[in-house]
Design an enzyme around this catalytic site. Structure first.
Site, PDB file in Angstrom:
ATOM      1  N   ASP A 189      41.916  46.465  50.324  1.00 34.81           N
ATOM      2  CA  ASP A 189      41.198  45.437  49.707  1.00 34.81           C
ATOM      3  C   ASP A 189      41.937  43.884  50.026  1.00 34.81           C
ATOM      4  O   ASP A 189      41.189  43.064  50.476  1.00 34.81           O
ATOM      5  CB  ASP A 189      40.925  45.402  48.381  1.00 34.81           C
ATOM      6  CG  ASP A 189      40.216  46.407  47.631  1.00 34.81           C
ATOM      7  OD1 ASP A 189      39.118  46.661  48.343  1.00 34.81           O
ATOM      8  OD2 ASP A 189      40.513  46.953  46.807  1.00 34.81           O
ATOM      9  N   GLY A 237      39.941  34.166  38.407  1.00 30.01           N
ATOM     10  CA  GLY A 237      40.195  35.323  38.042  1.00 30.01           C
ATOM     11  C   GLY A 237      41.477  35.816  37.986  1.00 30.01           C
ATOM     12  O   GLY A 237      42.133  35.372  38.713  1.00 30.01           O
ATOM     13  N   ALA A 238      41.854  36.906  36.965  1.00 32.13           N
ATOM     14  CA  ALA A 238      43.102  37.346  36.946  1.00 32.13           C
ATOM     15  C   ALA A 238      43.066  39.056  37.073  1.00 32.13           C
ATOM     16  O   ALA A 238      44.030  39.455  36.461  1.00 32.13           O
ATOM     17  CB  ALA A 238      43.916  36.763  36.060  1.00 32.13           C
ATOM     18  N   LYS A 286      41.870  52.696  40.430  1.00 33.49           N
ATOM     19  CA  LYS A 286      42.737  52.284  41.513  1.00 33.49           C
ATOM     20  C   LYS A 286      44.312  52.091  40.940  1.00 33.49           C
ATOM     21  O   LYS A 286      45.299  52.309  41.692  1.00 33.49           O
ATOM     22  CB  LYS A 286      42.585  50.643  41.946  1.00 33.49           C
ATOM     23  CG  LYS A 286      41.311  50.570  42.672  1.00 33.49           C
ATOM     24  CD  LYS A 286      40.861  49.296  43.397  1.00 33.49           C
ATOM     25  CE  LYS A 286      39.576  49.188  43.940  1.00 33.49           C
ATOM     26  NZ  LYS A 286      38.944  47.928  44.485  1.00 33.49           N
TER      27      LYS A 286
HETATM   28  P1  NDP Z   1      38.438  43.057  36.583  1.00 29.29           P
HETATM   29  O1  NDP Z   1      37.923  43.619  35.464  1.00 29.29           O
HETATM   30  O2  NDP Z   1      39.864  43.553  37.118  1.00 29.29           O
HETATM   31  O3  NDP Z   1      38.906  41.461  36.458  1.00 29.29           O
HETATM   32  C1  NDP Z   1      37.897  40.737  35.859  1.00 29.29           C
HETATM   33  C2  NDP Z   1      37.968  39.467  35.823  1.00 29.29           C
HETATM   34  O4  NDP Z   1      37.145  38.436  35.626  1.00 29.29           O
HETATM   35  C3  NDP Z   1      39.348  38.910  34.807  1.00 29.29           C
HETATM   36  O5  NDP Z   1      39.975  37.793  35.394  1.00 29.29           O
HETATM   37  C4  NDP Z   1      38.388  38.445  33.799  1.00 29.29           C
HETATM   38  O6  NDP Z   1      38.889  37.380  32.807  1.00 29.29           O
HETATM   39  C5  NDP Z   1      37.315  37.687  34.493  1.00 29.29           C
HETATM   40  N1  NDP Z   1      35.993  37.562  33.804  1.00 29.29           N
HETATM   41  C6  NDP Z   1      34.993  38.448  33.555  1.00 29.29           C
HETATM   42  N2  NDP Z   1      33.999  37.971  32.941  1.00 29.29           N
HETATM   43  C7  NDP Z   1      34.053  36.551  32.921  1.00 29.29           C
HETATM   44  C8  NDP Z   1      33.375  35.503  32.573  1.00 29.29           C
HETATM   45  N3  NDP Z   1      31.999  35.705  32.005  1.00 29.29           N
HETATM   46  N4  NDP Z   1      33.776  34.403  32.700  1.00 29.29           N
HETATM   47  C9  NDP Z   1      34.756  34.100  33.126  1.00 29.29           C
HETATM   48  N5  NDP Z   1      35.715  34.896  33.624  1.00 29.29           N
HETATM   49  C10 NDP Z   1      35.289  36.403  33.598  1.00 29.29           C
HETATM   50  O7  NDP Z   1      37.599  43.156  37.845  1.00 29.29           O
HETATM   51  P2  NDP Z   1      37.997  43.217  39.252  1.00 29.29           P
HETATM   52  O8  NDP Z   1      39.094  42.262  39.691  1.00 29.29           O
HETATM   53  O9  NDP Z   1      38.174  44.615  39.876  1.00 29.29           O
HETATM   54  O10 NDP Z   1      36.597  42.531  40.168  1.00 29.29           O
HETATM   55  C11 NDP Z   1      36.100  41.293  39.916  1.00 29.29           C
HETATM   56  C12 NDP Z   1      35.057  41.040  40.937  1.00 29.29           C
HETATM   57  O11 NDP Z   1      35.421  41.140  42.125  1.00 29.29           O
HETATM   58  C13 NDP Z   1      33.816  41.840  40.326  1.00 29.29           C
HETATM   59  O12 NDP Z   1      32.449  41.161  40.791  1.00 29.29           O
HETATM   60  C14 NDP Z   1      33.686  42.825  41.751  1.00 29.29           C
HETATM   61  O13 NDP Z   1      32.298  43.316  41.802  1.00 29.29           O
HETATM   62  C15 NDP Z   1      34.356  41.902  42.765  1.00 29.29           C
HETATM   63  N6  NDP Z   1      34.953  43.034  44.104  1.00 29.29           N
HETATM   64  C16 NDP Z   1      34.444  42.924  45.310  1.00 29.29           C
HETATM   65  C17 NDP Z   1      34.821  43.506  46.326  1.00 29.29           C
HETATM   66  C18 NDP Z   1      34.495  43.492  47.581  1.00 29.29           C
HETATM   67  O14 NDP Z   1      34.984  44.213  48.609  1.00 29.29           O
HETATM   68  N7  NDP Z   1      33.649  42.223  47.936  1.00 29.29           N
HETATM   69  C19 NDP Z   1      36.077  44.228  45.923  1.00 29.29           C
HETATM   70  C20 NDP Z   1      36.489  44.489  44.572  1.00 29.29           C
HETATM   71  C21 NDP Z   1      36.126  43.811  43.512  1.00 29.29           C
HETATM   72  P3  NDP Z   1      39.893  38.182  31.672  1.00 29.29           P
HETATM   73  O15 NDP Z   1      41.216  38.319  32.169  1.00 29.29           O
HETATM   74  O16 NDP Z   1      40.138  37.090  30.553  1.00 29.29           O
HETATM   75  O17 NDP Z   1      39.256  39.281  30.829  1.00 29.29           O
END
Ligand code: NDP
Length: 273
Positions: A103, A124-125, A67
């Site tokens: 999105d 989440g960030a 993206k």
């Molecule tokens: P990113 O990899 O960009 O971000 C992941 C985030 O999750 C970060 O803030 C990360 O923290 C945090 N994180 C990961 N693992 C853990 C954990 N075990 N405990 C706490 N925090 C955690 O992912 P995306 O933003 O692209 O996607 C996030 C979610 O959204 C996914 O589950 C995806 O499937 C879902 N999604 C759903 C969509 C829909 O249409 N329904 C569309 C897009 C995404 P850190 O910054 O510290 O690494």
């Protein structure tokens, strides 16, 4: 397929699991639109523009991890995509690529049934959190971000969000519980594991005090949503978010406004296994 069949695709890596082709194909069929939607495994995101143009695609969706490449390689950007820094939809406009982010408005449409939302806790960030925060701020909703690390703190603070990590949130909670209207899990915790997006001593009191909960993960009741169930809070998973980002992209692809029956057809397509 004829010579006039318009070509659409989804770029991703991996892309095999994507449900976008079945959702869009169901939409095309419902309105008799002559189009074909494929999956494109794109390994090198920096080639996205050439790949899009050389294959004569009319439009495309872009998923993980491309993206940001899609954003950087678009010729023109819509305002929301510009603010988020990520693009999930490409349209070929007379040889120029216009990049959109559906999105963000897709999420906003998905939470429409939750009424009187004025302040949201966004856990989440990552990329999804950025899209959600931008659209919420566009609608003057107060956004507090909670993340396990300081990643992307600056982006959210610049946008006007409050930002907490687990330690600073614990400190806040020691002074009293904050009642958010809605709590959103936008982390990947719970996607392929049974993790909570934050420690339980933080989640339990916040979820107990909130009105609604939403998880971007779809197709399952995540550990986060199970807490909402425990406290009898209305909750939604991410299916509608996925559907509506698709519906909005579909409208851009076809120039046709989706009515209820088209949305229904696309939802049915999405649910086909
Ligand atoms: P990113 O990899 O960009 O971000 C992941 C985030 O999750 C970060 O803030 C990360 O923290 C945090 N994180 C990961 N693992 C853990 C954990 N075990 N405990 C706490 N925090 C955690 O992912 P995306 O933003 O692209 O996607 C996030 C979610 O959204 C996914 O589950 C995806 O499937 C879902 N999604 C759903 C969509 C829909 O249409 N329904 C569309 C897009 C995404 P850190 O910054 O510290 O690494």
């Amino acid at each position: 397929m004829s010579q006039n069949t318009q070509q659409f695709t989804i770029f991703g890596n991996p892309v095999e699991h994507s449900k976008s082709p079945q959702m869009h194909s169901a939409g095309f069929k419902a309105i008799n639109f002559d189009a074909n939607y494929s999956k494109y495994l794109l390994e090198n995101g920096s080639t996205i523009k050439d790949t899009f143009l050389q294959n004569n695609f009319k439009g495309a969706n872009i998923t993980v991890p491309h993206k940001e490449y899609a954003y950087k390689n678009a010729d023109i950007l819509d305002d929301i995509a510009k603010k988020i820094g990520a693009v999930n939809t490409y349209i070929n406009e007379n040889g120029k690529i216009k990049g959109y982010n559906t999105d963000a408005p897709g999420f906003y449409k998905a939470i429409e049934e939750f009424k009187d939302i004025k302040n949201i806790l966004l856990i989440g960030a990552g990329g999804t959190a950025k899209a959600i925060a931008v659209i919420l701020k566009e609608h003057n909703i107060d956004v507090t971000v909670l993340n396990r690390s300081q990643n992307s703190r600056e982006f959210f603070v610049d946008l006007g969000c409050k930002f907490f990590d687990w330690d600073t949130m614990r400190l806040m909670l020691s002074n009293g519980i904050i009642a958010y209207d809605l709590i959103v899990n936008s982390t990947s915790a719970g996607l392929k594991d049974d993790n909570y997006p934050a420690p339980l001593e933080i989640l339990n009191p916040l979820i107990e005090a909130t009105k609604y909960t939403f998880d971007c993960i779809y197709g399952k009741t995540t550990p986060f949503l199970k807490i909402a169930q425990k406290y009898n809070k209305p909750f939604k998973d991410g299916e509608d978010m996925l559907l509506y980002q698709g519906v909005l992209a579909f409208e851009l692809f076809t120039g046709i406004k989706a009515d209820d029956s088209l949305v229904k057809a696309m939802r049915k397509g999405l649910k086909e296994s």
